[in-house]
Design a protein around this motif. Structure first.
Motif, PDB file in Angstrom:
ATOM      1  N   VAL A 186      -2.363   2.160  -2.311  1.00  0.00           N
ATOM      2  CA  VAL A 186      -3.506   1.267  -2.105  1.00  0.00           C
ATOM      3  C   VAL A 186      -4.761   2.097  -2.300  1.00  0.00           C
ATOM      4  O   VAL A 186      -4.861   3.208  -1.756  1.00  0.00           O
ATOM      5  CB  VAL A 186      -3.494   0.644  -0.694  1.00  0.00           C
ATOM      6  CG1 VAL A 186      -4.718  -0.252  -0.500  1.00  0.00           C
ATOM      7  CG2 VAL A 186      -2.217  -0.159  -0.473  1.00  0.00           C
ATOM      8  N   TYR A 187      -5.726   1.582  -3.067  1.00  0.00           N
ATOM      9  CA  TYR A 187      -6.885   2.402  -3.403  1.00  0.00           C
ATOM     10  C   TYR A 187      -8.110   1.517  -3.651  1.00  0.00           C
ATOM     11  O   TYR A 187      -7.989   0.382  -4.118  1.00  0.00           O
ATOM     12  CB  TYR A 187      -6.593   3.236  -4.655  1.00  0.00           C
ATOM     13  CG  TYR A 187      -6.048   2.448  -5.817  1.00  0.00           C
ATOM     14  CD1 TYR A 187      -6.886   1.933  -6.808  1.00  0.00           C
ATOM     15  CD2 TYR A 187      -4.671   2.201  -5.923  1.00  0.00           C
ATOM     16  CE1 TYR A 187      -6.381   1.200  -7.869  1.00  0.00           C
ATOM     17  CE2 TYR A 187      -4.163   1.473  -6.977  1.00  0.00           C
ATOM     18  CZ  TYR A 187      -5.016   0.972  -7.943  1.00  0.00           C
ATOM     19  OH  TYR A 187      -4.509   0.242  -8.989  1.00  0.00           O
ATOM     20  N   LEU A 202       3.809  -1.461 -11.025  1.00  0.00           N
ATOM     21  CA  LEU A 202       3.379  -2.838 -10.831  1.00  0.00           C
ATOM     22  C   LEU A 202       2.239  -2.845  -9.821  1.00  0.00           C
ATOM     23  O   LEU A 202       2.359  -2.256  -8.739  1.00  0.00           O
ATOM     24  CB  LEU A 202       4.538  -3.690 -10.315  1.00  0.00           C
ATOM     25  CG  LEU A 202       4.274  -5.191 -10.151  1.00  0.00           C
ATOM     26  CD1 LEU A 202       4.054  -5.854 -11.511  1.00  0.00           C
ATOM     27  CD2 LEU A 202       5.442  -5.870  -9.423  1.00  0.00           C
ATOM     28  N   THR A 203       1.123  -3.486 -10.177  1.00  0.00           N
ATOM     29  CA  THR A 203      -0.028  -3.442  -9.283  1.00  0.00           C
ATOM     30  C   THR A 203      -0.801  -4.751  -9.286  1.00  0.00           C
ATOM     31  O   THR A 203      -0.872  -5.453 -10.298  1.00  0.00           O
ATOM     32  CB  THR A 203      -0.979  -2.288  -9.660  1.00  0.00           C
ATOM     33  OG1 THR A 203      -2.016  -2.186  -8.677  1.00  0.00           O
ATOM     34  CG2 THR A 203      -1.612  -2.521 -11.010  1.00  0.00           C
ATOM     35  N   LEU A 204      -1.377  -5.068  -8.140  1.00  0.00           N
ATOM     36  CA  LEU A 204      -2.267  -6.213  -7.977  1.00  0.00           C
ATOM     37  C   LEU A 204      -3.647  -5.685  -7.612  1.00  0.00           C
ATOM     38  O   LEU A 204      -3.789  -4.875  -6.681  1.00  0.00           O
ATOM     39  CB  LEU A 204      -1.760  -7.133  -6.865  1.00  0.00           C
ATOM     40  CG  LEU A 204      -2.666  -8.314  -6.500  1.00  0.00           C
ATOM     41  CD1 LEU A 204      -2.750  -9.307  -7.659  1.00  0.00           C
ATOM     42  CD2 LEU A 204      -2.169  -9.010  -5.232  1.00  0.00           C
ATOM     43  N   LYS A 205      -4.662  -6.126  -8.351  1.00  0.00           N
ATOM     44  CA  LYS A 205      -6.034  -5.705  -8.101  1.00  0.00           C
ATOM     45  C   LYS A 205      -6.862  -6.917  -7.685  1.00  0.00           C
ATOM     46  O   LYS A 205      -6.731  -7.997  -8.273  1.00  0.00           O
ATOM     47  CB  LYS A 205      -6.638  -5.052  -9.342  1.00  0.00           C
ATOM     48  CG  LYS A 205      -5.872  -3.833  -9.850  1.00  0.00           C
ATOM     49  CD  LYS A 205      -6.522  -3.276 -11.104  1.00  0.00           C
ATOM     50  CE  LYS A 205      -5.782  -2.044 -11.604  1.00  0.00           C
ATOM     51  NZ  LYS A 205      -4.465  -2.380 -12.173  1.00  0.00           N
ATOM     52  N   ALA A 206      -7.720  -6.730  -6.697  1.00  0.00           N
ATOM     53  CA  ALA A 206      -8.593  -7.803  -6.228  1.00  0.00           C
ATOM     54  C   ALA A 206     -10.007  -7.245  -6.073  1.00  0.00           C
ATOM     55  O   ALA A 206     -10.219  -6.280  -5.339  1.00  0.00           O
ATOM     56  CB  ALA A 206      -8.094  -8.351  -4.893  1.00  0.00           C
ATOM     57  N   ASN A 250     -11.924 -11.875  -8.551  1.00  0.00           N
ATOM     58  CA  ASN A 250     -11.080 -11.583  -9.691  1.00  0.00           C
ATOM     59  C   ASN A 250      -9.772 -10.981  -9.200  1.00  0.00           C
ATOM     60  O   ASN A 250      -9.768  -9.989  -8.466  1.00  0.00           O
ATOM     61  CB  ASN A 250     -11.766 -10.607 -10.658  1.00  0.00           C
ATOM     62  CG  ASN A 250     -10.879 -10.211 -11.820  1.00  0.00           C
ATOM     63  OD1 ASN A 250     -10.103  -9.275 -11.728  1.00  0.00           O
ATOM     64  ND2 ASN A 250     -10.986 -10.943 -12.917  1.00  0.00           N
ATOM     65  N   LEU A 251      -8.661 -11.603  -9.591  1.00  0.00           N
ATOM     66  CA  LEU A 251      -7.333 -11.090  -9.268  1.00  0.00           C
ATOM     67  C   LEU A 251      -6.606 -10.764 -10.558  1.00  0.00           C
ATOM     68  O   LEU A 251      -6.643 -11.548 -11.515  1.00  0.00           O
ATOM     69  CB  LEU A 251      -6.526 -12.128  -8.489  1.00  0.00           C
ATOM     70  CG  LEU A 251      -7.060 -12.565  -7.126  1.00  0.00           C
ATOM     71  CD1 LEU A 251      -6.206 -13.712  -6.583  1.00  0.00           C
ATOM     72  CD2 LEU A 251      -7.066 -11.405  -6.151  1.00  0.00           C
ATOM     73  N   SER A 252      -5.927  -9.630 -10.599  1.00  0.00           N
ATOM     74  CA  SER A 252      -5.137  -9.293 -11.778  1.00  0.00           C
ATOM     75  C   SER A 252      -3.834  -8.636 -11.346  1.00  0.00           C
ATOM     76  O   SER A 252      -3.788  -7.868 -10.381  1.00  0.00           O
ATOM     77  CB  SER A 252      -5.916  -8.362 -12.719  1.00  0.00           C
ATOM     78  OG  SER A 252      -6.089  -7.082 -12.141  1.00  0.00           O
ATOM     79  N   LEU A 301     -10.035  -3.717  -4.000  1.00  0.00           N
ATOM     80  CA  LEU A 301      -8.871  -2.871  -3.753  1.00  0.00           C
ATOM     81  C   LEU A 301      -7.804  -3.121  -4.812  1.00  0.00           C
ATOM     82  O   LEU A 301      -7.656  -4.234  -5.328  1.00  0.00           O
ATOM     83  CB  LEU A 301      -8.277  -3.169  -2.379  1.00  0.00           C
ATOM     84  CG  LEU A 301      -9.082  -2.777  -1.144  1.00  0.00           C
ATOM     85  CD1 LEU A 301      -8.379  -3.287   0.120  1.00  0.00           C
ATOM     86  CD2 LEU A 301      -9.269  -1.270  -1.073  1.00  0.00           C
ATOM     87  N   GLY A 302      -7.068  -2.073  -5.100  1.00  0.00           N
ATOM     88  CA  GLY A 302      -5.864  -2.179  -5.902  1.00  0.00           C
ATOM     89  C   GLY A 302      -4.681  -1.739  -5.056  1.00  0.00           C
ATOM     90  O   GLY A 302      -4.804  -0.865  -4.197  1.00  0.00           O
TER      91      GLY A 302
END
Length: 266
Positions: free
Chosen positions: A174-175, A125-129, A82-84, A145-146
């Protein structure tokens, strides 16, 4: 508004190629709702420790109003991945009282008890995977990770006098995070939580990012093209302590609030 439009373009431009590649599922969400701000500012000069002084709250400084915020989101489910991508831009402004003295660098310090005008612009702005550990409709649990960018510009000006406090930073974060979801008929419930606390070279960041929402499908039950309406709640907590121009600065901000989301899945 310009930053919000830029974030929306980035989010949508990322989602468009995704939805045209024959991949299992893409989703674009137009979300919006009021964001409340709570937090504080503390600063010292000449190497003095922050702990020896108090802090000025955002309410004291005049940042006590909710702001209606546009929060677009693009999402992709590809197998177990899942990518958001999501973001927002919000601004707060108001007048208040400096309940502690504020100083930074070579700028004239703001005196204790002075009337002040405060402005805060914040973009995120963030990308979560995440990858599914339990990939079922009834319960879907993933870890991952986000990572993203927090950009802020904070200015406090003394109304009667020359005192001024201004700090602006663009910080990468990064978290680790966990995502949980459930789909039962036309109802979907989902949420995520991520956090990190790190220190380096006398600087320190604590960051928490969480969200929970529930939605109902309003059309497209037999089709890949579907429409959803959701209600959710967003929570962001950001604490940053750092040294700037021989001044010790600590910023603490919590942004939270409900939102309404209109979603299209492909």
């Amino acid at each position: 508004m310009d930053r919000a439009l830029g974030i929306f373009i980035v989010v949508c431009a990322t989602a468009i190629p995704v939805t045209g590649c024959g991949l299992p599922a893409g989703r674009i969400s137009a979300r919006g709702g009021p964001f409340d701000l709570d937090g504080s500012i503390a600063s010292t000069g000449g190497g003095e420790l922050i702990d020896t002084k108090g802090s000025a709250s955002t309410d004291d400084l005049g940042l006590d109003d909710s702001e209606l915020t546009f929060q677009p989101k693009a999402e992709l489910d590809w197998g177990g991945l899942n990518l958001s991508l999501d973001g927002f831009s919000v601004g707060y402004s108001g007048t208040g009282i400096a309940t502690v003295g504020l100083e930074i660098g070579n700028l004239p310090p703001i005196e204790l008890g002075a009337a002040v005008k405060t402005d805060l612009d914040l973009s995120y702005l963030t990308l979560k995977a995440t990858y599914d550990l339990i990939p079922t409709d009834v319960i879907d649990i993933g870890i991952g990770l986000g990572g993203g960018i927090v950009d802020y510009d904070l200015t406090v000006d003394q109304i009667l006098g020359s005192g001024r406090f201004r700090t602006a930073e663009t910080l990468p974060v990064v978290y680790p995070m966990i995502r949980v979801g459930s789909l039962i008929g036309p109802v979907r419930i989902a949420g995520y939580l991520g956090a990190i606390a790190v220190s380096w070279d006398g600087n320190r960041i604590r960051y928490i990012d969480g969200e929970l929402y529930a939605g109902v499908r309003v059309f497209g039950s037999e089709s890949r093209f579907q429409g959803w309406v959701s209600l959710g709640y967003r929570y962001l907590d950001f604490n940053y302590e750092y040294n700037s121009e021989n001044s010790n600065i600590e910023l603490d901000a919590t942004i939270r609030g409900p939102y309404l989301s209109l979603e299209i899945t492909f």
